[in-house]
Write a protein that holds these residues in place. Structure first.
Motif, PDB file in Angstrom:
ATOM      1  N   PRO A  44       0.805  -1.231   0.000  1.00  0.00           N
ATOM      2  CA  PRO A  44       0.000   0.000   0.000  1.00  0.00           C
ATOM      3  C   PRO A  44       0.830   1.270   0.000  1.00  0.00           C
ATOM      4  N   GLU A  45       2.062   1.205   0.456  1.00  0.00           N
ATOM      5  CA  GLU A  45       2.999   2.317   0.367  1.00  0.00           C
ATOM      6  C   GLU A  45       4.413   1.751   0.395  1.00  0.00           C
ATOM      7  N   ARG A  46       5.348   2.518  -0.112  1.00  0.00           N
ATOM      8  CA  ARG A  46       6.744   2.072  -0.126  1.00  0.00           C
ATOM      9  C   ARG A  46       7.297   2.114   1.292  1.00  0.00           C
ATOM     10  N   PRO A  47       7.886   1.022   1.779  1.00  0.00           N
ATOM     11  CA  PRO A  47       8.401   1.017   3.153  1.00  0.00           C
ATOM     12  C   PRO A  47       9.561   2.007   3.319  1.00  0.00           C
ATOM     13  N   ARG A  48       9.655   2.560   4.508  1.00  0.00           N
ATOM     14  CA  ARG A  48      10.836   3.382   4.814  1.00  0.00           C
ATOM     15  C   ARG A  48      12.003   2.505   5.229  1.00  0.00           C
ATOM     16  N   ALA A  49      11.704   1.250   5.631  1.00  0.00           N
ATOM     17  CA  ALA A  49      12.745   0.295   6.012  1.00  0.00           C
ATOM     18  C   ALA A  49      12.145  -1.106   5.971  1.00  0.00           C
ATOM     19  N   GLY A  92      21.834   0.289   6.349  1.00  0.00           N
ATOM     20  CA  GLY A  92      21.156  -0.289   7.497  1.00  0.00           C
ATOM     21  C   GLY A  92      20.153   0.704   8.057  1.00  0.00           C
ATOM     22  N   ALA A  93      19.449   0.291   9.088  1.00  0.00           N
ATOM     23  CA  ALA A  93      18.464   1.158   9.750  1.00  0.00           C
ATOM     24  C   ALA A  93      18.621   1.006  11.259  1.00  0.00           C
ATOM     25  N   PRO A  94      19.689   1.579  11.825  1.00  0.00           N
ATOM     26  CA  PRO A  94      19.910   1.417  13.262  1.00  0.00           C
ATOM     27  C   PRO A  94      18.755   1.910  14.115  1.00  0.00           C
ATOM     28  N   ALA A 134      18.629  -0.963  -4.193  1.00  0.00           N
ATOM     29  CA  ALA A 134      19.147  -0.964  -2.814  1.00  0.00           C
ATOM     30  C   ALA A 134      18.833   0.343  -2.100  1.00  0.00           C
ATOM     31  N   ASP A 135      17.631   0.865  -2.336  1.00  0.00           N
ATOM     32  CA  ASP A 135      17.289   2.182  -1.804  1.00  0.00           C
ATOM     33  C   ASP A 135      16.275   2.123  -0.664  1.00  0.00           C
ATOM     34  N   ILE A 136      16.121   0.955  -0.043  1.00  0.00           N
ATOM     35  CA  ILE A 136      15.333   0.831   1.185  1.00  0.00           C
ATOM     36  C   ILE A 136      16.258   0.268   2.258  1.00  0.00           C
ATOM     37  N   PRO A 137      16.466   0.983   3.356  1.00  0.00           N
ATOM     38  CA  PRO A 137      17.346   0.462   4.417  1.00  0.00           C
ATOM     39  C   PRO A 137      16.794  -0.833   5.004  1.00  0.00           C
ATOM     40  N   LEU A 138      17.691  -1.638   5.553  1.00  0.00           N
ATOM     41  CA  LEU A 138      17.282  -2.959   6.039  1.00  0.00           C
ATOM     42  C   LEU A 138      17.957  -3.291   7.362  1.00  0.00           C
ATOM     43  N   VAL A 139      17.193  -3.935   8.228  1.00  0.00           N
ATOM     44  CA  VAL A 139      17.686  -4.522   9.475  1.00  0.00           C
ATOM     45  C   VAL A 139      17.462  -6.019   9.389  1.00  0.00           C
ATOM     46  N   GLN A 140      18.485  -6.809   9.641  1.00  0.00           N
ATOM     47  CA  GLN A 140      18.295  -8.254   9.730  1.00  0.00           C
ATOM     48  C   GLN A 140      18.125  -8.647  11.186  1.00  0.00           C
ATOM     49  N   MET A 141      17.223  -9.584  11.429  1.00  0.00           N
ATOM     50  CA  MET A 141      17.002 -10.137  12.761  1.00  0.00           C
ATOM     51  C   MET A 141      17.228 -11.641  12.695  1.00  0.00           C
ATOM     52  N   SER A 142      17.846 -12.189  13.706  1.00  0.00           N
ATOM     53  CA  SER A 142      18.142 -13.622  13.723  1.00  0.00           C
ATOM     54  C   SER A 142      16.936 -14.432  14.182  1.00  0.00           C
ATOM     55  N   LEU A 143      16.999 -15.717  13.922  1.00  0.00           N
ATOM     56  CA  LEU A 143      16.151 -16.695  14.573  1.00  0.00           C
ATOM     57  C   LEU A 143      16.753 -17.057  15.927  1.00  0.00           C
ATOM     58  N   ARG A 144      15.908 -17.523  16.836  1.00  0.00           N
ATOM     59  CA  ARG A 144      16.418 -18.149  18.053  1.00  0.00           C
ATOM     60  C   ARG A 144      16.867 -19.560  17.721  1.00  0.00           C
ATOM     61  N   SER A 145      18.016 -19.943  18.226  1.00  0.00           N
ATOM     62  CA  SER A 145      18.573 -21.240  17.849  1.00  0.00           C
ATOM     63  C   SER A 145      17.783 -22.426  18.423  1.00  0.00           C
ATOM     64  N   ASP A 146      16.860 -22.172  19.368  1.00  0.00           N
ATOM     65  CA  ASP A 146      16.017 -23.281  19.819  1.00  0.00           C
ATOM     66  C   ASP A 146      14.921 -23.611  18.814  1.00  0.00           C
ATOM     67  N   GLY A 166       5.860   2.332   8.973  1.00  0.00           N
ATOM     68  CA  GLY A 166       6.522   2.304   7.667  1.00  0.00           C
ATOM     69  C   GLY A 166       7.550   1.217   7.492  1.00  0.00           C
ATOM     70  N   VAL A 167       7.535   0.193   8.360  1.00  0.00           N
ATOM     71  CA  VAL A 167       8.528  -0.885   8.301  1.00  0.00           C
ATOM     72  C   VAL A 167       7.870  -2.160   7.786  1.00  0.00           C
ATOM     73  N   LEU A 168       8.426  -2.723   6.739  1.00  0.00           N
ATOM     74  CA  LEU A 168       7.965  -3.994   6.195  1.00  0.00           C
ATOM     75  C   LEU A 168       8.649  -5.132   6.950  1.00  0.00           C
ATOM     76  N   ILE A 169       7.864  -5.993   7.571  1.00  0.00           N
ATOM     77  CA  ILE A 169       8.392  -7.170   8.270  1.00  0.00           C
ATOM     78  C   ILE A 169       8.291  -8.356   7.323  1.00  0.00           C
ATOM     79  N   ALA A 170       9.426  -8.969   7.032  1.00  0.00           N
ATOM     80  CA  ALA A 170       9.470 -10.066   6.061  1.00  0.00           C
ATOM     81  C   ALA A 170      10.265 -11.229   6.623  1.00  0.00           C
ATOM     82  N   GLY A 171       9.738 -12.427   6.432  1.00  0.00           N
ATOM     83  CA  GLY A 171      10.473 -13.647   6.707  1.00  0.00           C
ATOM     84  C   GLY A 171      10.987 -14.210   5.402  1.00  0.00           C
ATOM     85  N   SER A 172      12.257 -14.560   5.357  1.00  0.00           N
ATOM     86  CA  SER A 172      12.898 -15.078   4.148  1.00  0.00           C
ATOM     87  C   SER A 172      13.352 -16.510   4.412  1.00  0.00           C
TER      88      SER A 172
END
Length: 266
Positions: A44-49, A92-94, A134-146, A166-172
């Motif tokens: 619906p809108e371009r994410p800011r991150a 990145g998006a600190p 590459a014009d949308i900043p990105l933060v990577q989040m880890s999985l829990r190892s359990d 404005g943040v797109l949450i995506a699982g890859s």
């Protein structure tokens, strides 16, 4: 504007970029490539991150990459030399990492930070297709190892306010990921798994949906589809962040005999 959340397939290694001259990939990968290429335009809108969870990063507690643009981790093997020189130079998006950390901590989730780790191919390969400039900043989040499904759904729920910021949450990951099972002989089993998973994910009752997906090992062909769960767990985060929103079967394709799906919440 509330953004949807996504579970997207990231392909196999650098599958979309095997031609050193930049030509199209093997025909079996082209539908997935087309799906990824259209993702941002369907929002619906371009994410800011983007906050992205990859099936290629596991840590004892949820860890957020706080760097401002990262090197790439070419964490695949045996591919053409040029695929180890691919580039995706997004920032990145600190600030988003800090906001995500505060949401997770407020919900009782222990977290850690890592400013140095590079982006693995579960990040940069699909993002090179979805965000080629590459014009949308990105933060990577880890999985829990359990690899606890319910815990990852809860993690997604805690992050849901980012959708209104404005943040797109995506699982890859990949909805089917058994590297020893390839070719037409596996397709029937993959079909059975995919049908069961899709029925669970698209259950119109949000509580039932979460319970059915958390109990994924009870679905037909579950451990055939996922001998290890790391490529399925990003789905749990996207589902949790999707909350009560409608779930949509967003993509379906067949690669190396696998039936592979993508999902959207909201």
């Amino acid at each position: 504007m509330t953004l949807p959340t996504l579970f997207l397939p990231h392909g196999g290694g650098p599958c979309f970029f095997m031609d050193p001259q930049g030509g199209p990939p093997d025909p079996m990968w082209r539908p997935m490539q087309a799906y990824l290429a259209e993702l941002i335009a369907t929002l619906p809108e371009r994410p800011r991150a983007i906050l992205l969870v990859s099936g290629h990063w596991e840590t004892p507690v949820i860890t957020l990459n706080t760097g401002d643009g990262q090197p790439l981790l070419y964490d695949y093997h045996g591919f053409p030399e040029h695929t180890y020189r691919l580039r995706w130079n997004a920032g990145g998006a600190p600030d988003v990492a800090r906001r995500a950390a505060s949401l997770l901590e407020a919900a009782g989730h222990p977290i850690a930070e890592d400013a140095a780790r590079g982006w693995d191919h579960g990040v940069f390969v699909p993002m090179m297709v979805a965000v080629p400039d590459a014009d949308i900043p990105l933060v990577q989040m880890s999985l829990r190892s359990d690899l606890d499904p319910a815990a990852h759904i809860a993690t997604g729920r805690a992050l849901a306010p980012l959708r209104d910021e404005g943040v797109l949450i995506a699982g890859s990951g990949m909805s089917f990921h058994n590297m020893r099972a390839r070719g037409p002989a596996v397709t029937a089993q993959a079909e059975s798994w995919d049908a069961a998973l899709t029925a669970a994910v698209t259950d119109p009752n949000p509580a039932s949906r979460a319970a059915r997906v958390a109990a994924w090992e009870d679905l037909p062909q579950a451990r055939f589809a996922h001998p290890q769960a790391e490529h399925l767990l990003p789905l749990m985060v996207a589902l949790g962040a999707g909350g009560d929103d409608r779930a949509v079967h967003d993509f379906r394709g067949v690669v190396i005999g696998w039936v592979v799906s993508g999902y959207r919440f909201g």
